[in-house]
Design an enzyme around this catalytic site. Structure first.
Site, PDB file in Angstrom:
ATOM      1  N   GLY A 228       0.847  -1.188   0.000  1.00 13.21           N
ATOM      2  CA  GLY A 228       0.000   0.000   0.000  1.00 13.21           C
ATOM      3  C   GLY A 228       0.881   1.237   0.000  1.00 13.21           C
ATOM      4  N   GLY A 233       2.415   2.225   5.319  1.00 14.04           N
ATOM      5  CA  GLY A 233       3.480   1.250   5.596  1.00 14.04           C
ATOM      6  C   GLY A 233       4.405   1.720   6.707  1.00 14.04           C
ATOM      7  N   GLU A 250       5.680  -3.333   0.836  1.00 15.66           N
ATOM      8  CA  GLU A 250       5.787  -2.929  -0.583  1.00 15.66           C
ATOM      9  C   GLU A 250       4.972  -1.664  -0.732  1.00 15.66           C
ATOM     10  OE1 GLU A 250       7.638  -4.111  -2.865  1.00 15.66           O
ATOM     11  OE2 GLU A 250       8.285  -5.951  -1.888  1.00 15.66           O
ATOM     12  N   CYS A 284       1.716   0.673  -8.739  1.00 11.34           N
ATOM     13  CA  CYS A 284       2.912   1.101  -8.001  1.00 11.34           C
ATOM     14  C   CYS A 284       4.067   1.303  -8.959  1.00 11.34           C
ATOM     15  CB  CYS A 284       3.261   0.060  -6.955  1.00 11.34           C
ATOM     16  SG  CYS A 284       3.310  -1.600  -7.628  1.00 11.34           S
TER      17      CYS A 284
HETATM   18  P1  NAD Z   1      -3.396   2.352   1.352  1.00 10.96           P
HETATM   19  O1  NAD Z   1      -2.098   2.481   2.063  1.00 10.96           O
HETATM   20  O2  NAD Z   1      -4.399   3.425   1.513  1.00 10.96           O
HETATM   21  O3  NAD Z   1      -4.142   1.020   1.827  1.00 10.96           O
HETATM   22  C1  NAD Z   1      -3.551  -0.243   1.708  1.00 10.96           C
HETATM   23  C2  NAD Z   1      -4.176  -1.193   2.719  1.00 10.96           C
HETATM   24  O4  NAD Z   1      -3.798  -0.773   4.035  1.00 10.96           O
HETATM   25  C3  NAD Z   1      -5.703  -1.204   2.698  1.00 10.96           C
HETATM   26  O5  NAD Z   1      -6.160  -2.522   2.899  1.00 10.96           O
HETATM   27  C4  NAD Z   1      -6.067  -0.334   3.905  1.00 10.96           C
HETATM   28  O6  NAD Z   1      -7.306  -0.627   4.460  1.00 10.96           O
HETATM   29  C5  NAD Z   1      -4.947  -0.705   4.868  1.00 10.96           C
HETATM   30  N1  NAD Z   1      -4.679   0.274   5.926  1.00 10.96           N
HETATM   31  C6  NAD Z   1      -4.861   1.605   5.892  1.00 10.96           C
HETATM   32  N2  NAD Z   1      -4.499   2.163   7.084  1.00 10.96           N
HETATM   33  C7  NAD Z   1      -4.058   1.143   7.868  1.00 10.96           C
HETATM   34  C8  NAD Z   1      -3.540   1.061   9.183  1.00 10.96           C
HETATM   35  N3  NAD Z   1      -3.397   2.155   9.948  1.00 10.96           N
HETATM   36  N4  NAD Z   1      -3.184  -0.143   9.671  1.00 10.96           N
HETATM   37  C9  NAD Z   1      -3.306  -1.257   8.916  1.00 10.96           C
HETATM   38  N5  NAD Z   1      -3.806  -1.246   7.650  1.00 10.96           N
HETATM   39  C10 NAD Z   1      -4.165  -0.057   7.130  1.00 10.96           C
HETATM   40  O7  NAD Z   1      -3.058   2.103  -0.200  1.00 10.96           O
HETATM   41  P2  NAD Z   1      -4.048   2.018  -1.462  1.00 10.96           P
HETATM   42  O8  NAD Z   1      -4.596   3.370  -1.748  1.00 10.96           O
HETATM   43  O9  NAD Z   1      -5.011   0.886  -1.304  1.00 10.96           O
HETATM   44  O10 NAD Z   1      -3.027   1.604  -2.616  1.00 10.96           O
HETATM   45  C11 NAD Z   1      -2.240   2.516  -3.294  1.00 10.96           C
HETATM   46  C12 NAD Z   1      -0.814   2.517  -2.790  1.00 10.96           C
HETATM   47  O11 NAD Z   1      -0.277   1.185  -2.816  1.00 10.96           O
HETATM   48  C13 NAD Z   1       0.121   3.339  -3.651  1.00 10.96           C
HETATM   49  O12 NAD Z   1       0.979   4.084  -2.840  1.00 10.96           O
HETATM   50  C14 NAD Z   1       0.907   2.272  -4.439  1.00 10.96           C
HETATM   51  O13 NAD Z   1       2.170   2.700  -4.898  1.00 10.96           O
HETATM   52  C15 NAD Z   1       1.001   1.189  -3.430  1.00 10.96           C
HETATM   53  N6  NAD Z   1       1.259  -0.109  -4.066  1.00 10.96           N
HETATM   54  C16 NAD Z   1       2.522  -0.631  -3.971  1.00 10.96           C
HETATM   55  C17 NAD Z   1       2.816  -1.843  -4.576  1.00 10.96           C
HETATM   56  C18 NAD Z   1       4.198  -2.430  -4.472  1.00 10.96           C
HETATM   57  O14 NAD Z   1       4.333  -3.623  -4.699  1.00 10.96           O
HETATM   58  N7  NAD Z   1       5.223  -1.659  -4.142  1.00 10.96           N
HETATM   59  C19 NAD Z   1       1.828  -2.518  -5.296  1.00 10.96           C
HETATM   60  C20 NAD Z   1       0.552  -1.956  -5.378  1.00 10.96           C
HETATM   61  C21 NAD Z   1       0.276  -0.746  -4.754  1.00 10.96           C
END
Ligand code: NAD
Length: 496
Positions: A228, A233, A250, A284
């Site tokens: 995410g 993260g 990631e 990503c």
């Molecule tokens: P996000 O960080 O908003 O959410 C990701 C997940 O984390 C969701 O399931 C969300 O509910 C959960 N989450 C949110 N707050 C949390 C907390 N405090 N504790 C635990 N879990 C929590 O990300 P998004 O908007 O769903 O995805 C987009 C992001 O993901 C972009 O930054 C993208 O670059 C990244 N991404 C990275 C990769 C990689 O492999 N590097 C792959 C895909 C997406």
């Protein structure tokens, strides 16, 4: 009547104890309500963890080749349901059908790789320094893993985590993105149909800040795999660090495609259109910076803008659509905000930069493919992740300057260079500070059997995919077997 979907806790499907649900709507037509999904309260987590621990007890003792067979069946079922799953994904997160088919295919590839790994989970033997003694290492499963995933690869990203975790003998608690719960529901149904033990697969829908954070903080969950944003993260990393948890992160990217003046211009153009506007820029690894050598800059930008304007926006379920909507309103707002910031900093909107005005797209979160020119190093649009169809074009003169621009952002996921110069290609492979570099190919396109991940603020040193991910889901143990019948002291009773 709108369908209410359950969690999968303690070996069975159950409605959330709180009785609270969240709406899941189609981002291409927001009047289309897909279903209601649990807004799970953290108080339900203890039961899920206890069940996952029970599941772990027997699954971790199941021979790895037998575990592999269950993943082979999962791969077969995903193949059978590929089209239906792809449609489910497109409807709830918007990317076009061709791409969601690819998303399922990636999970199929990952399942078959995992199935074979069940016969391979290698340890090592090493010669002992003492006589009549064996020394060897082998891998042990760890326990319950919390799996927290984003919206943009609703099946592929969970499969990268869940398949190797299960193959290694762990159980999982899966908290999918609140934007793609329907895909997660179908995915778990398929895992159960494939014969994975129900107590090894817990599915908890809900919000990140509530149930997501509770999973991260639960002492009965020793391992976490998160994909995410870097912001989320980092928060998870702080907690995991304090609690000594194993953690794979990631996170975000700000990936650049570099085009040198000797490059094949048609190939480079095709590459950037796919890299920047595929998945509506919500990958990503999406190309969010285009670095053009000065002498080709103007011609290239002109052709790029023409092609970007020709891309057809629409519902990804319809044939002929190139670019779907953003996942939700906040994602489109973010694109609008960054375009305004870029203009205020002196950049020019060469094409796009607005919501589409025609074609009956008013009901969805659409935004036109956007090219920003005159973006300078240090501009926010040059260094921050936007996560939408917004491409920042930056001009450079020398190869060294291009490499510096690529490397000066805080992210380090993927990069790409287009050139016919073999020396420049190999320098890029070596000097670009990213987990992945493509030569004469766009910044997107990872294959399931190679390690995947990024450096700097994109990751924390682990890799998904390929052979490396199996290190993360196991702990190495070493065994020494002394059959000399005497006390032999290492380093001391060595007589040579
Ligand atoms: P996000 O960080 O908003 O959410 C990701 C997940 O984390 C969701 O399931 C969300 O509910 C959960 N989450 C949110 N707050 C949390 C907390 N405090 N504790 C635990 N879990 C929590 O990300 P998004 O908007 O769903 O995805 C987009 C992001 O993901 C972009 O930054 C993208 O670059 C990244 N991404 C990275 C990769 C990689 O492999 N590097 C792959 C895909 C997406």
């Amino acid at each position: 009547m709108t369908e209410k979907f359950p969690n999968h806790i303690a070996g069975g499907w159950s409605a959330p104890a709180s009785g609270e649900y969240m709406e899941n709507r189609n981002p291409a037509r927001t009047s289309d309500l897909i279903g209601l999904f649990p807004d799970t309260d953290p108080s339900e987590l203890d039961a899920a963890v206890a069940s996952a621990q029970r599941g772990f007890e027997s699954w971790s003792r199941t021979p790895a080749p037998e575990r592999g067979l269950a993943l082979k069946r999962a791969g077969d079922l995903l193949t059978r349901h590929k089209e239906e799953l792809a449609r489910t994904m497109t409807r709830e997160m918007g990317k076009v059908l061709e791409e969601t088919r690819g998303d399922v295919q990636e999970a199929i590839d990952t399942a078959y790789y995992a199935a074979v790994e069940g016969r391979r989970l290698f340890g090592r033997t090493a010669p002992s320094e003492l006589r009549n003694k064996w020394a060897m290492s082998f891998r042990r499963p760890i326990g319950v893993f919390g799996i927290i995933t984003p919206f943009n690869f609703p099946v592929a990203v969970p499969s990268w985590k869940i398949f190797p975790a299960l193959l290694c003998g762990n159980s999982i608690i899966y908290k999918p993105s609140e934007d793609v719960p329907h895909s997660a529901h179908r995915f778990v149904e398929i895992l159960l149909e494939a014969g994975l033990p129900p107590e090894c697969v817990q599915l908890l829908h809900g919000r990140g800040e509530t149930i997501g954070q509770a999973i991260v903080e639960h002492p009965g969950v020793p391992g976490l795999s998160f994909t995410g944003s870097t912001e989320t993260g980092s928060r998870i990393g702080e907690i995991a660090g304090r609690m000594h948890k194993r953690l794979s992160l990631e996170m975000g990217g700000k990936n650049a495609q570099i085009v040198l003046s000797d490059a094949d211009p048609d190939l480079a153009l095709e590459g950037v259109l796919w890299g920047a506007f595929g998945t509506t820029g919500q990958r990503c690894t999406a190309t969010s910076r285009l670095l053009l050598q000065s002498d080709i800059h103007d011609d290239f930008v002109e052709r790029l803008c023409y092609e970007a304007r020709s891309l057809r926006l629409g519902d990804g379920l319809e044939a002929g659509v190139d670019v779907g909507p953003l996942v939700h309103e906040a994602a489109r707002d973010k694109c609008e905000r960054y375009v305004a910031i870029a203009e205020a900093e002196g950049a020019t909107v060469a094409t796009g930069g607005r919501r589409p005005s025609d074609g009956g797209l008013g009901d969805g979160w659409f935004y036109e493919p956007t090219v920003l020119t005159g973006v300078a190093r240090g501009h926010r649009a040059a260094v921050e992740e936007i996560f939408g169809p917004v491409l920042s074009v930056i001009r450079f003169d020398t190869l060294e300057e291009a490499f510096e621009i690529n490397n000066e952002v805080r992210y380090g996921l993927s990069s790409s260079i287009y050139t016919r110069d073999v020396n420049a290609s190999f320098r890029a492979v070596e000097e670009l500070d990213n987990g992945i570099t493509y030569v004469n190919a766009p910044t997107i396109g990872a294959e399931a059997h190679l390690p995947f991940g990024g450096v700097k603020s994109t990751g924390n040193g682990h890799r998904e995919g390929g052979w490396e991910v199996y290190e993360f889901y196991t702990e190495t143990k070493v065994a020494y077997v002394d059959y000399s019948g005497t006390l032999q002291r290492a380093q001391i009773d060595v007589d040579w």
